[in-house]
Design a protein around this motif. Structure first.
Motif, PDB file in Angstrom:
ATOM      1  N   GLU A  47      35.740 -29.889 -36.049  1.00 27.10           N
ATOM      2  CA  GLU A  47      35.385 -29.082 -34.835  1.00 27.10           C
ATOM      3  C   GLU A  47      35.340 -27.876 -35.131  1.00 27.10           C
ATOM      4  O   GLU A  47      35.861 -27.238 -36.021  1.00 27.10           O
ATOM      5  N   PRO A  77      32.038 -31.129 -32.366  1.00 24.94           N
ATOM      6  CA  PRO A  77      32.459 -30.572 -31.245  1.00 24.94           C
ATOM      7  C   PRO A  77      32.954 -29.121 -30.976  1.00 24.94           C
ATOM      8  O   PRO A  77      33.282 -28.416 -32.271  1.00 24.94           O
ATOM      9  N   THR A  79      34.298 -25.966 -29.233  1.00 26.23           N
ATOM     10  CA  THR A  79      35.065 -25.442 -27.960  1.00 26.23           C
ATOM     11  C   THR A  79      34.925 -23.962 -27.935  1.00 26.23           C
ATOM     12  O   THR A  79      34.662 -23.166 -28.988  1.00 26.23           O
ATOM     13  N   LEU A  94      28.983 -24.760 -20.834  1.00 24.54           N
ATOM     14  CA  LEU A  94      28.463 -25.962 -21.167  1.00 24.54           C
ATOM     15  C   LEU A  94      26.896 -25.847 -21.252  1.00 24.54           C
ATOM     16  O   LEU A  94      26.499 -26.752 -22.137  1.00 24.54           O
ATOM     17  N   ASP A  99      31.142 -28.094 -25.945  1.00 26.17           N
ATOM     18  CA  ASP A  99      31.639 -29.118 -25.521  1.00 26.17           C
ATOM     19  C   ASP A  99      33.048 -29.185 -24.861  1.00 26.17           C
ATOM     20  O   ASP A  99      33.310 -30.027 -23.768  1.00 26.17           O
ATOM     21  N   LYS A 100      33.751 -28.128 -25.023  1.00 25.69           N
ATOM     22  CA  LYS A 100      34.932 -28.254 -24.337  1.00 25.69           C
ATOM     23  C   LYS A 100      35.191 -26.435 -24.132  1.00 25.69           C
ATOM     24  O   LYS A 100      34.813 -25.746 -24.794  1.00 25.69           O
ATOM     25  N   CYS A 125      36.785 -32.043 -21.169  1.00 24.82           N
ATOM     26  CA  CYS A 125      36.220 -30.766 -21.462  1.00 24.82           C
ATOM     27  C   CYS A 125      37.126 -29.430 -21.281  1.00 24.82           C
ATOM     28  O   CYS A 125      36.787 -28.186 -21.586  1.00 24.82           O
TER      29      CYS A 125
ATOM     30  N   ASN B  12      27.615 -33.636 -20.039  1.00 22.03           N
ATOM     31  CA  ASN B  12      27.040 -32.555 -20.980  1.00 22.03           C
ATOM     32  C   ASN B  12      25.654 -33.022 -21.722  1.00 22.03           C
ATOM     33  O   ASN B  12      25.587 -33.551 -22.519  1.00 22.03           O
ATOM     34  N   SER B  15      24.108 -31.142 -25.070  1.00 22.53           N
ATOM     35  CA  SER B  15      24.468 -31.659 -26.472  1.00 22.53           C
ATOM     36  C   SER B  15      23.577 -32.798 -26.878  1.00 22.53           C
ATOM     37  O   SER B  15      22.996 -32.794 -28.095  1.00 22.53           O
ATOM     38  N   GLN B  48      30.178 -38.651 -18.730  1.00 23.15           N
ATOM     39  CA  GLN B  48      31.389 -38.074 -18.838  1.00 23.15           C
ATOM     40  C   GLN B  48      32.186 -37.949 -17.536  1.00 23.15           C
ATOM     41  O   GLN B  48      31.716 -38.040 -16.562  1.00 23.15           O
ATOM     42  N   HIS B 193      30.427 -40.113 -29.311  1.00 18.18           N
ATOM     43  CA  HIS B 193      29.503 -39.227 -29.151  1.00 18.18           C
ATOM     44  C   HIS B 193      28.439 -39.076 -30.427  1.00 18.18           C
ATOM     45  O   HIS B 193      28.989 -38.104 -31.318  1.00 18.18           O
ATOM     46  N   LYS B 196      27.534 -35.472 -31.477  1.00 25.60           N
ATOM     47  CA  LYS B 196      28.768 -34.700 -31.996  1.00 25.60           C
ATOM     48  C   LYS B 196      29.589 -35.423 -33.031  1.00 25.60           C
ATOM     49  O   LYS B 196      30.439 -34.802 -33.512  1.00 25.60           O
TER      50      LYS B 196
END
Lengths: 257, 213
Positions: A47, A77, A79, A94, A99-100, A125, B12, B15, B48, B193, B196
């Protein structure tokens, strides 16, 4: 058990450049966030965390643009944290491709914000960043408190209690930084990492103080962390992500190689 | 040729759209317009958050009927992702019990609380991170992806499909063999995902774009 522990390189970004401070002062330039994110992605990072450490109003647009560019090229991912205070900030990030979202100071000043954010966007998230400092003296029962403003301002909140509360409020993950250790290269504060990891059901990311690969191993094995976050050991080329992953795997930790 | 990412207000979508744009030159549209969804050559059903909210939004946006029709018609490939996989089944035990789309037989269950692993370590819920997916049946969407490849997961509930033929991949976590990849006919759905999941995730999306069931 085949779920891998994660390695998360962290980009501390100030006005569009990756920097890394020692105890949050004394800053060293490490380069362009997009290029660095791509490099870590190619190396197999699990990530990426992007922390906007200035979070001044003018730099906000730069951050959004950087996040967009990273998200368009890096398919792991992402963040994003730093200066997230309102649901609109979360929505913006977002939409940019995060993603978070990591919430730090705003969780302390307004805990209901965490609840609201989790209800609106889903716990998956919402990461709550916990900056803890040891406040007990040697020989006393260990105790850690939450600090804000880069570790300068005490809040009187007990770190373990706070972690439980944030999970109750909907945090899907905790990013735990030891403010005593951050930037020191002396290793994670394993005591607080273990105490919080055992106290909550959600994953805990250990952060603050990584100086070598043994520290990463200890974070998982002794601290009970689900993921380890580091910045400077990767930015300045001391170790690569594959070095770290191989080393951790050799020490019996399940990794994505 | 258009790939429509169904935007019913949950998840989301950026993405997913960005990752699809990375693997195809086809037009990728994030939309809730029924005509655009009907007119698309491929569909992605993301999802989600809580399944109550996902099903609720699907109903509120009046897309539930359309999605059900499209699933039954089997006219075009559909990829379900995360809660988009779970919603294809009959019922989820999340939020006190929620009826879902009922396209595939089976249900959605919680991993449980206070779980510990073989060494006594605390197992976290959500199941978050990179886990291995064991391929259960052959499928064109597995092309170029090694059996046991790791994908990125974030979920607390998992699918328990009733029919073996519908299961295309499984993942072990917390003593559970979760049916993380399921499908039937023109429908393929994954709990993880792909958008991702680095190279293997992009490969799966590319396989979806090239899939001609």
């Amino acid at each position: 058990m085949s779920l891998a522990k994660r390695i998360i390189p962290c980009l501390d970004v100030d006005a569009g450049r990756v920097v890394k401070g020692v105890n949050f002062v004394g800053i060293r330039d490490a380069g362009d966030p997009v290029e660095i994110a791509k490099r870590y992605n190619q190396q197999g990072a699990d990530e990426i965390t992007f922390l906007d450490i200035t979070a001044s109003h003018e730099d906000r647009d730069t951050t959004v643009e950087m996040v967009e560019r990273i998200a368009g090229e890096v398919f792991i991912p992402l963040t994003v944290g730093g200066g997230i205070r309102r649901c609109d900030d979360i929505r913006t990030m977002l939409n940019a491709g995060a993603d978070k979202i990591s919430i730090n100071t705003a969780a302390v000043t307004n805990p209901d914000f965490v609840r609201e954010a989790a209800e609106r966007f889903g716990s998956q998230c919402i990461v709550v960043a916990i900056d803890a400092k040891r406040v007990s003296a040697d020989g006393e029962l260990p105790r850690w408190e939450i600090f804000t403003h880069g570790g300068r301002r005490p809040t009187g909140l007990d770190a373990v209690e706070w972690a439980r509360k944030m999970v109750d409020y909907g945090a899907g993950e905790l990013l735990l930084t030891s403010m005593d250790r951050d930037g020191t290269k002396a290793g994670f504060d394993l005591g607080v990492t273990r105490a919080i990891s055992d106290a909550v059901e959600v994953p805990v990311i250990a952060s603050g103080g990584v100086g070598n690969l043994d520290h990463l191993v200890a974070g998982v094995k002794d601290g009970g962390a689900d993921a380890v976050l580091a910045a400077s050991i990767f930015h300045f080329g001391e170790y690569t992500i594959p070095d770290a992953k191989r080393y951790m795997a050799e020490h019996g930790i399940e990794m994505r190689l | 040729m258009t790939i429509a990412v169904i935007d019913y207000g949950m998840g989301n979508l950026h993405s997913v759209a960005k990752a699809l744009e990375h693997v195809t030159h086809e037009n990728v549209l994030v939309t809730r317009d029924p005509r655009s969804i009907r007119g698309a050559s491929r569909l992605v059903l993301p999802g989600q958050g809580a399944i109550r909210d996902c099903m609720g939004e699907l109903q509120r946006t009046e897309l539930e009927g359309l999605v059900k029709d499209l699933l039954e018609e089997q006219g075009k490939p559909l990829l379900g992702i995360c809660v988009g996989q779970q919603m294809l089944f009959e019922r989820s035990e999340e939020n006190g019990g929620i009826d879902c789309l009922g396209f595939l037989p089976g249900r959605v269950r919680h991993f449980g609380h206070h779980l510990t692993g073989p060494d006594g370590e605390r197992l976290k819920v959500p199941h978050m991170g990179w886990n291995r997916v064991v391929q259960h049946h052959e499928h064109p969407l597995w092309n170029g992806i090694e059996d046991g490849a790791r994908f990125y997961f974030v979920h607390s509930y998992y699918v328990e499909a009733a029919a073996d033929a519908d299961i295309f991949g499984t993942t072990d976590y917390a003593g559970v063999n979760a049916h993380v990849v399921t499908g039937r006919g023109t429908v393929f759905a994954v709990q993880f995902h792909p958008e991702k999941s680095a190279r293997d995730g992009l490969q799966l999306l590319e396989n979806f774009v090239n899939w001609a069931p």
